[in-house]
Design a protein around this motif. Structure first.
Motif, PDB file in Angstrom:
ATOM      1  N   LEU A 153       0.853  -1.115  -0.007  1.00 41.84           N
ATOM      2  CA  LEU A 153       0.125   0.040   0.184  1.00 41.84           C
ATOM      3  C   LEU A 153       0.932   1.071  -0.038  1.00 41.84           C
ATOM      4  O   LEU A 153       0.622   2.153  -0.612  1.00 41.84           O
ATOM      5  CB  LEU A 153      -1.046  -0.129   1.184  1.00 41.84           C
ATOM      6  CG  LEU A 153      -2.111  -1.009   1.147  1.00 41.84           C
ATOM      7  CD1 LEU A 153      -2.813  -1.143   2.543  1.00 41.84           C
ATOM      8  CD2 LEU A 153      -3.079  -0.848   0.128  1.00 41.84           C
ATOM      9  N   THR A 164      -4.193  -1.191  -6.891  1.00 40.08           N
ATOM     10  CA  THR A 164      -5.326  -1.721  -6.297  1.00 40.08           C
ATOM     11  C   THR A 164      -5.142  -2.981  -5.889  1.00 40.08           C
ATOM     12  O   THR A 164      -4.504  -3.972  -6.454  1.00 40.08           O
ATOM     13  CB  THR A 164      -6.675  -1.690  -7.271  1.00 40.08           C
ATOM     14  OG1 THR A 164      -6.965  -0.837  -7.810  1.00 40.08           O
ATOM     15  CG2 THR A 164      -7.765  -2.720  -6.694  1.00 40.08           C
ATOM     16  N   LEU A 181      -3.261   3.106   6.326  1.00 46.35           N
ATOM     17  CA  LEU A 181      -4.040   4.050   5.417  1.00 46.35           C
ATOM     18  C   LEU A 181      -4.156   5.450   6.146  1.00 46.35           C
ATOM     19  O   LEU A 181      -4.145   6.478   5.549  1.00 46.35           O
ATOM     20  CB  LEU A 181      -5.407   3.200   5.160  1.00 46.35           C
ATOM     21  CG  LEU A 181      -5.261   2.129   4.215  1.00 46.35           C
ATOM     22  CD1 LEU A 181      -6.691   1.524   4.283  1.00 46.35           C
ATOM     23  CD2 LEU A 181      -4.586   2.490   2.781  1.00 46.35           C
ATOM     24  N   ARG A 185      -2.962   9.185   4.731  1.00 48.98           N
ATOM     25  CA  ARG A 185      -3.829  10.179   4.507  1.00 48.98           C
ATOM     26  C   ARG A 185      -3.146  11.356   5.116  1.00 48.98           C
ATOM     27  O   ARG A 185      -3.347  12.579   4.424  1.00 48.98           O
ATOM     28  CB  ARG A 185      -5.252   9.556   5.225  1.00 48.98           C
ATOM     29  CG  ARG A 185      -6.307   9.056   4.241  1.00 48.98           C
ATOM     30  CD  ARG A 185      -7.399   9.193   4.849  1.00 48.98           C
ATOM     31  NE  ARG A 185      -7.763   8.289   6.059  1.00 48.98           N
ATOM     32  CZ  ARG A 185      -7.954   7.005   6.047  1.00 48.98           C
ATOM     33  NH1 ARG A 185      -8.111   6.204   4.950  1.00 48.98           N
ATOM     34  NH2 ARG A 185      -7.913   6.329   7.044  1.00 48.98           N
ATOM     35  N   SER A 191      -7.266   7.188  -0.385  1.00 51.09           N
ATOM     36  CA  SER A 191      -7.224   5.656  -0.470  1.00 51.09           C
ATOM     37  C   SER A 191      -8.758   5.383  -0.283  1.00 51.09           C
ATOM     38  O   SER A 191      -9.546   6.211   0.095  1.00 51.09           O
ATOM     39  CB  SER A 191      -6.440   4.843   0.435  1.00 51.09           C
ATOM     40  OG  SER A 191      -7.095   5.298   1.817  1.00 51.09           O
ATOM     41  N   TRP A 193     -11.318   2.070   0.540  1.00 46.66           N
ATOM     42  CA  TRP A 193     -11.377   0.539   0.967  1.00 46.66           C
ATOM     43  C   TRP A 193     -12.774   0.099   0.738  1.00 46.66           C
ATOM     44  O   TRP A 193     -13.511   0.571   1.509  1.00 46.66           O
ATOM     45  CB  TRP A 193     -10.662   0.292   2.489  1.00 46.66           C
ATOM     46  CG  TRP A 193     -10.657  -1.278   2.673  1.00 46.66           C
ATOM     47  CD1 TRP A 193     -11.228  -2.194   2.128  1.00 46.66           C
ATOM     48  CD2 TRP A 193      -9.886  -1.715   3.914  1.00 46.66           C
ATOM     49  NE1 TRP A 193     -10.817  -3.619   2.757  1.00 46.66           N
ATOM     50  CE2 TRP A 193     -10.197  -3.041   3.816  1.00 46.66           C
ATOM     51  CE3 TRP A 193      -9.218  -1.212   4.694  1.00 46.66           C
ATOM     52  CZ2 TRP A 193      -9.640  -4.161   4.603  1.00 46.66           C
ATOM     53  CZ3 TRP A 193      -8.623  -1.986   5.762  1.00 46.66           C
ATOM     54  CH2 TRP A 193      -8.703  -3.645   5.552  1.00 46.66           C
ATOM     55  N   ILE A 198      -8.766  -2.434  -2.012  1.00 49.47           N
ATOM     56  CA  ILE A 198      -8.178  -1.254  -1.420  1.00 49.47           C
ATOM     57  C   ILE A 198      -7.349  -0.524  -2.717  1.00 49.47           C
ATOM     58  O   ILE A 198      -6.700  -1.007  -3.234  1.00 49.47           O
ATOM     59  CB  ILE A 198      -7.082  -1.629  -0.395  1.00 49.47           C
ATOM     60  CG1 ILE A 198      -7.776  -2.198   0.866  1.00 49.47           C
ATOM     61  CG2 ILE A 198      -6.922  -0.069   0.312  1.00 49.47           C
ATOM     62  CD1 ILE A 198      -6.480  -2.639   2.100  1.00 49.47           C
ATOM     63  N   LYS A 199      -8.118   0.568  -2.891  1.00 45.87           N
ATOM     64  CA  LYS A 199      -7.690   1.405  -4.163  1.00 45.87           C
ATOM     65  C   LYS A 199      -6.733   2.592  -3.675  1.00 45.87           C
ATOM     66  O   LYS A 199      -6.944   3.209  -2.904  1.00 45.87           O
ATOM     67  CB  LYS A 199      -8.474   1.838  -4.944  1.00 45.87           C
ATOM     68  CG  LYS A 199      -9.425   0.693  -5.564  1.00 45.87           C
ATOM     69  CD  LYS A 199     -10.613   1.343  -6.500  1.00 45.87           C
ATOM     70  CE  LYS A 199     -11.390   0.117  -6.894  1.00 45.87           C
ATOM     71  NZ  LYS A 199     -12.419   0.619  -7.842  1.00 45.87           N
ATOM     72  N   ILE A 200      -5.301   2.815  -4.260  1.00 50.03           N
ATOM     73  CA  ILE A 200      -4.385   3.741  -3.808  1.00 50.03           C
ATOM     74  C   ILE A 200      -3.982   4.504  -5.237  1.00 50.03           C
ATOM     75  O   ILE A 200      -3.787   3.909  -6.104  1.00 50.03           O
ATOM     76  CB  ILE A 200      -3.226   3.126  -3.390  1.00 50.03           C
ATOM     77  CG1 ILE A 200      -3.415   2.196  -2.211  1.00 50.03           C
ATOM     78  CG2 ILE A 200      -2.234   4.296  -3.021  1.00 50.03           C
ATOM     79  CD1 ILE A 200      -3.993   3.137  -0.888  1.00 50.03           C
TER      80      ILE A 200
END
Length: 201
Positions: A153, A164, A181, A185, A191, A193, A198-200
């Motif tokens: 991540l 992802t 996460l 931030r 991000s 979830w 989980i998308k970055i």
């Protein structure tokens, strides 16, 4: 030996400054390094794992020795895949008996060239790094060490196409992933979830 203890008539008022945990400190150090060390971090853990992380992120040697620091091994392996220049990462004999194959396989799918210098699935590793991103979606079990997931991540923003992660099993260490996460931030990384992904950006 005798001690004299004095009773106070009024409650004491004050604050005790506690250092950050090793988990928080090592994540913050890695995220800061990935973002160009734009911030000066304070109140870091005094644990040897954190001291080792600080030492490695400041040096540019060809061999990164994490000693017995498991978190440092996993996080720095991912770091070198996006920021390294062909380094070898190793540790104590006991560290070289701890499996890292799940993380290496995920990094290879992203495009990293990683060579096992000893037994397959274990350190030491020769890491060439990601020249061209080969995938942006990686499937990985959720019941593995959260350090593997967190390592991936944290390098997500450094990948041209983002990342992802699709967690293919029940997540065992959700609080540690959420810690990662949350710290990301604080450095400005968004991000998402949703369900098992989980998308970055």
């Amino acid at each position: 030996m005798k001690y004299l203890v004095k009773k106070f008539d009024q409650p004491l008022k004050g604050a005790v400054q506690l250092t950050s945990s090793k988990s928080e400190s090592n994540r913050a150090l890695l995220i800061n390094a990935l973002s160009g060390n734009q911030l000066q971090l304070h109140n870091l853990s005094a644990a040897r794992d954190t001291q080792t992380m600080q030492r490695l992120l400041k040096e540019s040697g060809e061999v990164w020795d994490v000693l017995d620091a498991g978190t440092t091994m996993r996080f720095c392996t991912a770091f070198l895949a996006v920021k390294g220049s062909g380094q070898t990462i190793t540790g104590t004999p006991r560290m070289c008996q701890r499996p890292i194959g799940v993380l290496v396989e995920a990094l290879r799918k992203l495009g990293a060239e990683i060579e096992y210098l000893g037994q397959d699935g274990y350190p030491p590793l020769k890491i060439i790094g990601i020249k061209d991103q080969q995938a942006s979606l990686i499937e990985i079990p959720g019941n593995i060490s959260s350090q593997f997931i967190s390592a991936l991540l944290m390098i997500g923003p450094s990948l041209p196409d983002g990342l992802t992660l699709r967690l293919t099993t029940e997540v065992f260490s959700r609080p540690y992933i959420e810690m990662t996460l949350d710290l990301m931030r604080r450095f400005g990384v968004q991000s998402l979830w949703e369900g098992n992904e989980i998308k970055i950006a």
